[in-house]
Design an enzyme around this catalytic site. Structure first.
Site, short mmCIF file in Angstrom:
data_model
loop_
_atom_site.label_atom_id
_atom_site.label_comp_id
_atom_site.label_asym_id
_atom_site.label_seq_id
_atom_site.Cartn_x
_atom_site.Cartn_y
_atom_site.Cartn_z
N HIS A 13 47.95 40.52 39.69
CA HIS A 13 47.61 41.80 40.36
C HIS A 13 47.45 42.85 39.24
O HIS A 13 46.65 42.68 38.34
CB HIS A 13 48.71 42.10 41.37
N HIS B 132 38.42 37.79 42.44
CA HIS B 132 39.06 38.71 43.39
C HIS B 132 39.18 38.01 44.73
O HIS B 132 38.29 37.26 45.12
CB HIS B 132 38.25 40.00 43.55
N ASP C 28 40.15 45.51 36.54
CA ASP C 28 41.01 45.46 35.35
C ASP C 28 40.24 45.18 34.08
O ASP C 28 40.66 45.55 32.99
CB ASP C 28 42.12 44.41 35.54
N1 ACO Z 1 39.58 32.45 35.99
C1 ACO Z 1 39.33 31.14 36.22
N2 ACO Z 1 39.26 30.62 37.45
C2 ACO Z 1 39.43 31.45 38.50
C3 ACO Z 1 39.67 32.83 38.33
C4 ACO Z 1 39.74 33.32 37.01
N3 ACO Z 1 39.98 34.60 36.77
N4 ACO Z 1 39.78 33.42 39.54
C5 ACO Z 1 39.63 32.44 40.44
N5 ACO Z 1 39.41 31.25 39.82
C6 ACO Z 1 39.21 29.98 40.44
C7 ACO Z 1 40.46 29.56 41.19
O1 ACO Z 1 41.38 28.92 40.34
C8 ACO Z 1 39.88 28.67 42.23
O2 ACO Z 1 39.60 27.42 41.64
P1 ACO Z 1 39.84 26.06 42.46
O3 ACO Z 1 38.94 26.17 43.66
O4 ACO Z 1 39.46 25.00 41.49
O5 ACO Z 1 41.29 26.06 42.85
C9 ACO Z 1 38.55 29.33 42.57
O6 ACO Z 1 38.22 30.09 41.41
C10 ACO Z 1 38.59 30.24 43.75
O7 ACO Z 1 39.66 31.16 43.61
P2 ACO Z 1 39.92 32.29 44.70
O8 ACO Z 1 40.28 31.65 45.99
O9 ACO Z 1 38.71 33.16 44.70
O10 ACO Z 1 41.14 33.06 44.07
P3 ACO Z 1 42.29 33.83 44.88
O11 ACO Z 1 41.72 34.70 45.91
O12 ACO Z 1 43.35 32.89 45.31
O13 ACO Z 1 42.90 34.69 43.68
C11 ACO Z 1 42.90 36.30 41.95
C12 ACO Z 1 42.36 35.96 43.33
C13 ACO Z 1 44.43 36.21 41.95
C14 ACO Z 1 42.48 37.73 41.63
C15 ACO Z 1 42.30 35.32 40.92
O14 ACO Z 1 40.90 35.49 40.88
C16 ACO Z 1 42.89 35.50 39.53
O15 ACO Z 1 43.94 34.93 39.24
N6 ACO Z 1 42.23 36.31 38.65
C17 ACO Z 1 42.79 36.60 37.35
C18 ACO Z 1 43.86 37.69 37.46
C19 ACO Z 1 43.28 39.05 37.71
O16 ACO Z 1 42.31 39.45 37.07
N7 ACO Z 1 43.90 39.80 38.66
C20 ACO Z 1 43.45 41.15 38.99
C21 ACO Z 1 43.09 41.24 40.45
S1 ACO Z 1 42.23 42.74 40.84
C22 ACO Z 1 43.36 43.98 40.73
O17 ACO Z 1 44.54 43.83 40.81
C23 ACO Z 1 42.77 45.36 40.48
#
Ligand code: ACO
Length: 383
Positions: free
Chosen positions: A229, A268, A319
């Protein structure tokens, strides 16, 4: 005695509550684009200031010039009147743990303010609004005070000017140039509110139990701290530093995928076609650093964006550019997430007030996956 059966006798659920509608809100919507109380985020980010947006979130409409000035004065007055008992306690903690994360200091600081101010009930709407405005000023002042105390300096006074200008001055130790204060203010506007994200939901969950404002905010800060987050904005700079140069980007990103690590600043839960806030701020960031040494970092960021898009169809979230803006402004990494706290105070407090105004305790169900029923054996019989 029997409990109410799980209505779905469920075998299915949404992990991470993905796609689950958990309530109603009149504060922000993400349909099509991000809107605060019906206003598109883009003009707010380009022309609005943080006080204007915080007022909008808390009071439901944009302030008149008079309301804006009075609101700013109330927030600044709160920033100048941190209770001595809280400051004393913070000073002791800073002397004992000067290297503690400012996020931990903020979480502890807000909790201490609740104790010092004897906050133990949610109060009525008017009381909650007064409390929200006070916290809007106190939280950035707490952050600045902590940084002074942890560095062994006396706590400097809160400067005059808008919250963005004053906070940037407190964090850098010098009055900011107007364009720097402006883009810093834009980051606060963009970070201010985002519907039912994890930290806001934490705040609403605490509010739903009938607990007090400071407890809600303390929980929210704890939730925001996590790297999935708000903590991601600090990690973004680590990512860029770890990659180093654009020619290393491809290999580095694929190493992360191979190790099943997420790349911070991308993806996201709600925006699957890109985060409107990231697009806006990314462009502003590139314009700000153009022609300076910051260009190299922008080139690297650009390269990573293209690789992430091609490899996983993932786009940056807020971010990603926010970390680069803060870095370009000369801010240390450990204040990036605390700045997010300062901004999100407006959204959190608005949500607490909304939750209290139409409350039912938040208490979902779970599917049990543990051991089958078994008989208890007294300790003495277990050998
Ligand atoms: N890097 C690599 N792979 C990713 C990323 C990423 N940043 N984000 C999602 N994926 C992958 C997931 O691992 C998933 O793979 P899988 O299908 O093989 O398991 C696939 O993409 C789909 O993921 P989502 O369902 O879209 O992800 P979720 O909604 O559960 O999580 C989250 C969202 C936590 C933001 C995630 O994208 C993440 O961890 N990002 C990195 C951390 C980050 O930047 N957080 C900031 C959020 S925004 C904020 O707070 C302002």
């Amino acid at each position: 005695m029997s409990a109410t059966p799980n209505p779905a006798a469920a075998t299915e659920f949404a992990k991470g509550l993905a796609g689950v509608v958990a309530g109603t809100t009149a504060i922000a919507s993400l349909e099509g684009t991000l809107r605060y109380r019906g206003y598109d985020i883009e003009p707010l980010a380009r022309a609005g200031d943080f006080e204007e947006v915080a007022y909008l979130l808390l009071h439901g409409q944009l302030p008149t010039q008079r309301e804006h000035a009075a609101f700013g004065d109330r927030v600044a007055a709160a920033a100048r009147s941190l209770p001595a008992a809280a400051l004393d306690a913070l000073a002791r903690l800073a002397a004992a743990r000067p290297d503690a994360a400012p996020m931990d200091a903020l979480r502890t600081g807000v909790s201490m303010l609740g104790l010092v101010e004897r906050d133990d009930t949610p109060g009525d709407r008017t009381a909650l609004l007064v409390q929200a405005e006070r916290l809007l000023g106190q939280v950035p002042a707490l952050l600045a005070a902590w940084l002074d105390l942890a560095a062994g300096r006396p706590v400097a006074p809160w400067p005059s000017g808008s919250l963005a200008t004053a906070l940037l001055e407190r964090l850098t130790g010098r009055a900011p140039a107007a364009p720097h204060a402006a883009i810093f203010g834009t980051t606060l506007v963009l970070y201010a509110e985002h519907e039912f994200n994890a930290s806001t939901f934490a705040a609403r969950t605490v509010a739903s139990t009938g607990s007090d404002m400071h407890s809600c905010i303390t929980a929210a800060i704890g939730a925001l701290k996590g790297p999935l987050h708000g903590g991601a904005n600090e990690k973004v700079l680590e990512v860029l530093g770890a990659i180093g140069t654009a020619d290393r980007a491809e290999a580095w990103v694929h190493e992360q995928f191979a190790a099943k690590r997420v790349v911070m600043g991308f993806g996201h839960r709600v925006y699957k076609d890109g985060d409107v806030r990231a697009k806006l701020l990314g462009t502003m960031c590139r314009e700000m650093v153009r022609g300076t040494a910051g260009d190299a970092l922008e080139d690297l960021a650009d390269r990573v964006e293209r690789i992430m898009l091609a490899a996983k169809a993932l786009k940056p979230n807020l971010d990603w550019p926010a970390a680069r803006v803060y870095h370009a402004l000369g801010l240390p990494v450990n204040v990036f997430t605390p700045i997010f706290v300062v901004a999100r105070m407006s959204g959190w407090t608005a949500h607490v007030i909304e939750q209290v105004g139409d409350n039912r305790i938040i208490r979902p169900l779970s599917i049990y996956t543990g051991a089958a029923p078994r008989d208890y054996l007294p300790l003495a019989a277990r050998g």
